[in-house]
Design a protein around this motif. Structure first.
Motif, PDB file in Angstrom:
ATOM      1  N   ILE A   1       0.901 -29.161  49.457  1.00 49.99           N
ATOM      2  CA  ILE A   1       1.854 -30.165  48.959  1.00 49.99           C
ATOM      3  C   ILE A   1       1.340 -30.761  47.649  1.00 49.99           C
ATOM      4  N   LEU A   2       0.043 -31.113  47.631  1.00 50.13           N
ATOM      5  CA  LEU A   2      -0.563 -31.638  46.410  1.00 50.13           C
ATOM      6  C   LEU A   2      -0.590 -30.582  45.307  1.00 50.13           C
ATOM      7  N   THR A   3      -0.857 -29.346  45.694  1.00 52.44           N
ATOM      8  CA  THR A   3      -0.949 -28.276  44.698  1.00 52.44           C
ATOM      9  C   THR A   3       0.389 -28.025  44.024  1.00 52.44           C
TER      10      THR A   3
ATOM     11  N   LEU B   1      -6.423 -32.184  36.168  1.00 57.48           N
ATOM     12  CA  LEU B   1      -5.900 -30.991  36.828  1.00 57.48           C
ATOM     13  C   LEU B   1      -7.032 -30.114  37.371  1.00 57.48           C
ATOM     14  N   SER B   2      -8.039 -29.856  36.548  1.00 59.30           N
ATOM     15  CA  SER B   2      -9.138 -28.979  36.953  1.00 59.30           C
ATOM     16  C   SER B   2      -9.934 -29.584  38.106  1.00 59.30           C
ATOM     17  N   THR B   3     -10.156 -30.896  38.054  1.00 57.83           N
ATOM     18  CA  THR B   3     -10.860 -31.563  39.148  1.00 57.83           C
ATOM     19  C   THR B   3     -10.075 -31.429  40.445  1.00 57.83           C
ATOM     20  N   GLY B   4      -8.760 -31.619  40.358  1.00 64.78           N
ATOM     21  CA  GLY B   4      -7.915 -31.501  41.541  1.00 64.78           C
ATOM     22  C   GLY B   4      -7.940 -30.097  42.122  1.00 64.78           C
ATOM     23  N   GLU B   5      -7.907 -29.092  41.260  1.00 59.73           N
ATOM     24  CA  GLU B   5      -7.887 -27.722  41.761  1.00 59.73           C
ATOM     25  C   GLU B   5      -9.237 -27.327  42.356  1.00 59.73           C
ATOM     26  N   LEU B   6     -10.327 -27.802  41.759  1.00 63.72           N
ATOM     27  CA  LEU B   6     -11.646 -27.550  42.348  1.00 63.72           C
ATOM     28  C   LEU B   6     -11.782 -28.247  43.695  1.00 63.72           C
TER      29      LEU B   6
ATOM     30  N   GLY C   1      -9.305 -29.004  45.690  1.00 65.45           N
ATOM     31  CA  GLY C   1      -8.446 -28.293  46.615  1.00 65.45           C
ATOM     32  C   GLY C   1      -9.119 -27.051  47.176  1.00 65.45           C
ATOM     33  N   GLY C   2      -9.795 -26.308  46.317  1.00 68.39           N
ATOM     34  CA  GLY C   2     -10.512 -25.133  46.781  1.00 68.39           C
ATOM     35  C   GLY C   2     -11.650 -25.489  47.733  1.00 68.39           C
ATOM     36  N   PHE C   3     -12.362 -26.563  47.398  1.00 68.41           N
ATOM     37  CA  PHE C   3     -13.471 -27.004  48.251  1.00 68.41           C
ATOM     38  C   PHE C   3     -12.961 -27.400  49.632  1.00 68.41           C
ATOM     39  N   MET C   4     -11.871 -28.182  49.672  1.00 68.29           N
ATOM     40  CA  MET C   4     -11.345 -28.656  50.945  1.00 68.29           C
ATOM     41  C   MET C   4     -10.632 -27.557  51.719  1.00 68.29           C
ATOM     42  N   THR C   5     -10.268 -26.483  51.052  1.00 68.88           N
ATOM     43  CA  THR C   5      -9.682 -25.347  51.760  1.00 68.88           C
ATOM     44  C   THR C   5     -10.734 -24.603  52.571  1.00 68.88           C
ATOM     45  N   PHE C   6     -11.900 -24.407  51.984  1.00 65.32           N
ATOM     46  CA  PHE C   6     -12.901 -23.559  52.626  1.00 65.32           C
ATOM     47  C   PHE C   6     -14.070 -24.306  53.260  1.00 65.32           C
ATOM     48  N   SER C   7     -14.473 -25.438  52.705  1.00 63.45           N
ATOM     49  CA  SER C   7     -15.658 -26.122  53.237  1.00 63.45           C
ATOM     50  C   SER C   7     -15.511 -26.513  54.704  1.00 63.45           C
ATOM     51  N   PRO C   8     -14.386 -27.137  55.134  1.00 62.13           N
ATOM     52  CA  PRO C   8     -14.266 -27.468  56.556  1.00 62.13           C
ATOM     53  C   PRO C   8     -14.352 -26.231  57.455  1.00 62.13           C
TER      54      PRO C   8
END
Length: 213
Positions: free
Chosen positions: A109-111, A140-145, A147-154
């Motif tokens: 949704i954020l993306t 934008l770049s901070t948000g996308e980084l 987003g990627g972190f929160m996609t895989f880290s958990p």
């Protein structure tokens, strides 16, 4: 006696369809730079335009379709259509994308509505040669980084139960290649914008010090 299941090939029908679509998006992004940017634009700005145009179209089409298929009681695994088949294929590598995982849906949704719209805004700033774009590029770049972190880290912290790394297709194409591009390019954009912002502020500081003296 049961026979071993054949490993998926890299270029399945769905992979070919997806690659063709991504290629079309990349060509449109490339051509749009030729239309909206001056011929003497810095290569960095031209690359940034192509990336942002590509990024926005991917967010609105691919990831927008995921949101449509994953909200209001729907799930990818029970949906049909070209985009549903694409996400079913990806869900073979990361099962969370098939079952409307709330964390994944929230990030998308954020993306789509955050990053996608910021991409369009920065494209407008680039077309107008507005230096304020460098602030928004960092946002934008901070948000996308993130987003990627929160996609895989958990997932990594809980044992990666949803990730299937059993073959090269799932690991290197779906999980690595299709995600790592949104790590390296945002980092480069942040580096480029930082240099612009820092040099401008240092120049302004030097001017102010000269005036005081």
């Amino acid at each position: 006696m049961a026979t071993a299941e054949a490993a998926p090939t890299i270029f399945t029908a769905t992979s070919a369809y997806s690659l063709a679509f991504v290629t079309v998006v990349a060509v449109v992004a490339w051509q749009s730079a030729n239309v909206f940017l001056p011929k003497n634009a810095r290569w960095q700005d031209r690359f940034t335009w192509i990336w942002l145009a590509f990024d926005a179209m991917i967010h609105f089409t691919f990831e927008g379709s995921f949101l449509y298929l994953s909200t209001f009681g729907r799930q990818v695994v029970t949906s049909s259509g070209p985009f549903a088949e694409l996400w079913k294929e990806y869900a073979r590598a990361d099962a969370r994308w098939g079952v409307s995982d709330p964390t994944i849906v929230s990030l998308e949704i954020l993306t789509v509505f955050g990053a996608g719209l910021i991409c369009c805004y920065v494209l407008r700033q680039l077309a107008n040669d507005d230096p304020a774009r460098h602030y928004w590029l960092i946002v934008l770049s901070t948000g996308e980084l993130y987003g990627g972190f929160m996609t895989f880290s958990p997932e990594w912290l809980t044992g990666s139960a949803a990730l299937n790394t059993s073959n090269a297709l799932y690991l290197w194409v779906y999980l690595v290649f299709m995600n790592v591009i949104w790590v390296f390019i945002p980092i480069w954009l942040m580096y480029d914008s930082y240099n612009h912002i820092a040099s401008s502020l240092r120049f302004q500081q030097a001017v102010l010090r000269t005036k005081k003296n």
